[in-house]
Design a protein around this motif. Structure first.
Motif, PDB file in Angstrom:
ATOM      1  N   THR A  29       0.829  -1.208   0.000  1.00 18.69           N
ATOM      2  CA  THR A  29       0.000   0.000   0.000  1.00 18.69           C
ATOM      3  C   THR A  29       0.858   1.250   0.000  1.00 18.69           C
ATOM      4  O   THR A  29       0.602   2.198  -0.760  1.00 18.69           O
ATOM      5  N   TYR A  93      -6.336   1.593  16.298  1.00 21.43           N
ATOM      6  CA  TYR A  93      -7.541   2.158  15.696  1.00 21.43           C
ATOM      7  C   TYR A  93      -8.774   2.054  16.584  1.00 21.43           C
ATOM      8  O   TYR A  93      -9.809   2.677  16.310  1.00 21.43           O
ATOM      9  N   TRP A 323      -6.883  -3.626  -0.414  1.00 19.44           N
ATOM     10  CA  TRP A 323      -7.603  -3.148   0.765  1.00 19.44           C
ATOM     11  C   TRP A 323      -8.791  -4.052   1.106  1.00 19.44           C
ATOM     12  O   TRP A 323      -9.141  -4.196   2.277  1.00 19.44           O
ATOM     13  N   ILE A 326      -7.268  -6.668   3.129  1.00 19.97           N
ATOM     14  CA  ILE A 326      -6.983  -6.171   4.472  1.00 19.97           C
ATOM     15  C   ILE A 326      -8.254  -6.133   5.310  1.00 19.97           C
ATOM     16  O   ILE A 326      -8.227  -6.448   6.509  1.00 19.97           O
ATOM     17  N   ALA A 327      -9.368  -5.750   4.704  1.00 19.38           N
ATOM     18  CA  ALA A 327     -10.639  -5.737   5.435  1.00 19.38           C
ATOM     19  C   ALA A 327     -10.994  -7.128   5.931  1.00 19.38           C
ATOM     20  O   ALA A 327     -11.470  -7.299   7.067  1.00 19.38           O
ATOM     21  N   ALA A 330      -8.859  -8.164   9.028  1.00 16.66           N
ATOM     22  CA  ALA A 330      -8.931  -7.338  10.236  1.00 16.66           C
ATOM     23  C   ALA A 330      -9.246  -8.194  11.458  1.00 16.66           C
ATOM     24  O   ALA A 330      -9.880  -9.242  11.364  1.00 16.66           O
ATOM     25  N   THR A 336     -12.881  -4.190  10.056  1.00 20.97           N
ATOM     26  CA  THR A 336     -13.403  -4.566   8.740  1.00 20.97           C
ATOM     27  C   THR A 336     -14.273  -3.464   8.158  1.00 20.97           C
ATOM     28  O   THR A 336     -14.148  -3.104   6.978  1.00 20.97           O
ATOM     29  N   VAL A 339     -12.120  -0.304   7.025  1.00 22.00           N
ATOM     30  CA  VAL A 339     -11.425  -0.472   5.740  1.00 22.00           C
ATOM     31  C   VAL A 339     -12.423  -0.549   4.589  1.00 22.00           C
ATOM     32  O   VAL A 339     -12.186   0.011   3.510  1.00 22.00           O
ATOM     33  N   VAL A 388      -6.338   2.343   6.932  1.00 20.21           N
ATOM     34  CA  VAL A 388      -6.119   1.009   6.363  1.00 20.21           C
ATOM     35  C   VAL A 388      -4.826   0.404   6.904  1.00 20.21           C
ATOM     36  O   VAL A 388      -4.792  -0.771   7.317  1.00 20.21           O
ATOM     37  N   VAL A 391      -5.211  -0.700  10.568  1.00 18.65           N
ATOM     38  CA  VAL A 391      -5.935  -1.968  10.721  1.00 18.65           C
ATOM     39  C   VAL A 391      -5.044  -3.142  10.328  1.00 18.65           C
ATOM     40  O   VAL A 391      -5.029  -4.185  11.008  1.00 18.65           O
ATOM     41  N   TYR A 392      -4.289  -2.991   9.244  1.00 17.31           N
ATOM     42  CA  TYR A 392      -3.433  -4.086   8.795  1.00 17.31           C
ATOM     43  C   TYR A 392      -2.301  -4.353   9.789  1.00 17.31           C
ATOM     44  O   TYR A 392      -1.956  -5.505  10.062  1.00 17.31           O
ATOM     45  N   ARG A 395      -3.495  -6.522  12.655  1.00 13.89           N
ATOM     46  CA  ARG A 395      -4.228  -7.739  12.330  1.00 13.89           C
ATOM     47  C   ARG A 395      -3.688  -8.890  13.175  1.00 13.89           C
ATOM     48  O   ARG A 395      -2.561  -8.826  13.676  1.00 13.89           O
TER      49      ARG A 395
END
Length: 415
Positions: A29, A93, A323, A326-327, A330, A336, A339, A388, A391-392, A395
């Motif tokens: 990203t 987050y 992305w 990535i969602a 999560a 989720t 993102v 984003v 969140v990643y 994870r």
């Protein structure tokens, strides 16, 4: 557990920061976004330059024709956005869940103040302009992030409780959260930004596996509301833009002007394009309206042709699909939804912006993310990138499995 309107204390904030998470940053990203911003900067320098005539000998001749004011502001916009992105990445987050109502309330307040202190740009009273520093901010852009955060909070809470978005009261609450800024932005009027808010809501609803009955009801209400909006809410200029999209042959010459000029520039690029900083391109000759903002893709396609334009679209698709992955990865429903909302925002902008330059979508004031000139849009998109990445980074990380060999049985057992 923090209260509905509680503000996190300093100790709570520091407990949410852990440097070890930066080892898990998504470099795909980061590299792709930086590449898009760099490409956009080159494109902006090309389309905003004075026409090149082929007599340029060295770098000094080229630089003398650049519009340095726009370039400097564009780079400054990126640096401000990058700083905001890093700030969003620093803390877990989950803090956004606590701050969501304050962020949303602040943006609603700014949208209301626009009707008193806002300035008109592009036909919409959607800007605070600060003449002393030659800067402006568009709260409608930042509203997208505020909506994503607050919607994610309440929708993910319903998912945690019921497994999906089931209850009518939860749907009604989410709808109200969306419609309040939607109405305020429509009144400016800025229909492009307002539509993006609806796209964000629909995608988060989809992620929450909303009941089909609600989708059917929304389709019926939307189908009935579109003719009403067309005849009684939209201005004549806005109806003309839709007419160009639905029936170009019957639209007036003035209504078709933007699309025709854009299509001419895209077509002139042919397969491989004229190259950036080429001689007297249509973009440099000012044939393309809003060539540095809404219609920058037209100047890009003229410069890099069909091949280059296709590569740019593929890059956006790669970012969107990354992305989406990535969602899925999560650690919780809140991540989720966050993102997914950012994905919805990016996708809506890319489809609408590129589509309208080709005449495939109605013309609206929608910039191309990371490419178009504009401080508020750059700030909003980079904050989205920060969410984003946040969140990643947090994870669930699968631990390495260790095994002991049991030779007499020929098996392995994990320890």
């Amino acid at each position: 557990m923090p209260g509905f309107l509680s503000v996190p204390r300093t100790n709570d904030l520091m407990s949410l920061f852990d440097k070890k998470y930066f080892k898990h940053i998504d470099w795909f990203t980061v590299i792709l976004v930086l590449g898009l911003v760099a490409f956009g900067t080159i494109a902006l320098a090309s389309v905003m330059a004075a026409p090149f005539d082929g007599t340029e000998q060295g770098l000094s001749d080229y630089f003398s024709k650049f519009n340095m004011e726009y370039l400097q502001k564009h780079i400054t916009n990126f640096l401000i956005g990058a700083a905001a992105m890093l700030l969003v990445m620093v803390f877990d987050y989950s803090i956004l869940r606590t701050l969501s109502i304050w962020i949303y309330g602040g943006i609603i307040g700014l949208l209301l103040l626009l009707f008193v202190f806002g300035k008109v740009r592009g036909g919409a009273q959607g800007w605070f302009v600060f003449d002393s520093i030659e800067r402006a901010i568009q709260p409608g852009e930042l509203c997208k992030i505020a909506l994503i955060i607050l919607l994610s909070r309440f929708v993910s809470a319903a998912m945690d409780k019921d497994g999906r978005l089931l209850k009518f009261k939860d749907v009604l609450l989410a709808l109200g959260i969306t419609l309040l800024p939607f109405i305020l932005i429509v009144l400016q009027p800025d229909y492009g930004t307002a539509i993006v808010l609806l796209v964000i809501m629909f995608v988060i609803f989809f992620i929450a596996r909303i009941k089909w009955i609600y989708i059917i009801l929304a389709a019926i209400m939307g189908g009935g509301g579109l003719p009403i909006a067309y005849f009684f809410i939209l201005t004549g200029k806005q109806r003309n833009r839709i007419d160009v999209f639905l029936n170009p042959e019957l639209a007036s010459s003035d209504a078709k002007y933007h699309v025709q000029q854009s299509q001419m520039a895209i077509g002139s690029g042919q397969l491989f394009g004229k190259g950036f900083f080429g001689e007297e391109t249509l973009a440099q000759l000012r044939y393309i309206p809003a060539r540095h903002t809404d219609f920058i893709f037209s100047g890009i396609a003229e410069a890099v042709g069909f091949i280059g334009g296709a590569i740019l679209i593929i890059a956006f698709f790669a970012l969107i699909f990354r992305w989406m992955y990535i969602a899925i990865r999560a650690r919780d429903n809140f991540g989720t939804c966050l993102v997914a909302g950012v994905v919805a925002m990016l996708t809506a902008h890319v489809f609408e912006n590129i589509g309208m330059t080709m005449g495939l979508m109605p013309v609206t004031g929608i910039p191309l993310p990371f490419i178009s000139y504009g401080g508020s849009n750059m700030l909003t998109n980079l904050i989205g990138v920060g969410i984003v990445l946040n969140v990643y980074m947090r994870r669930p990380i699968k631990e390495k499995r260790q095994y002991d060999r049991i030779s007499e049985k020929g098996k392995f057992v994990r320890v």
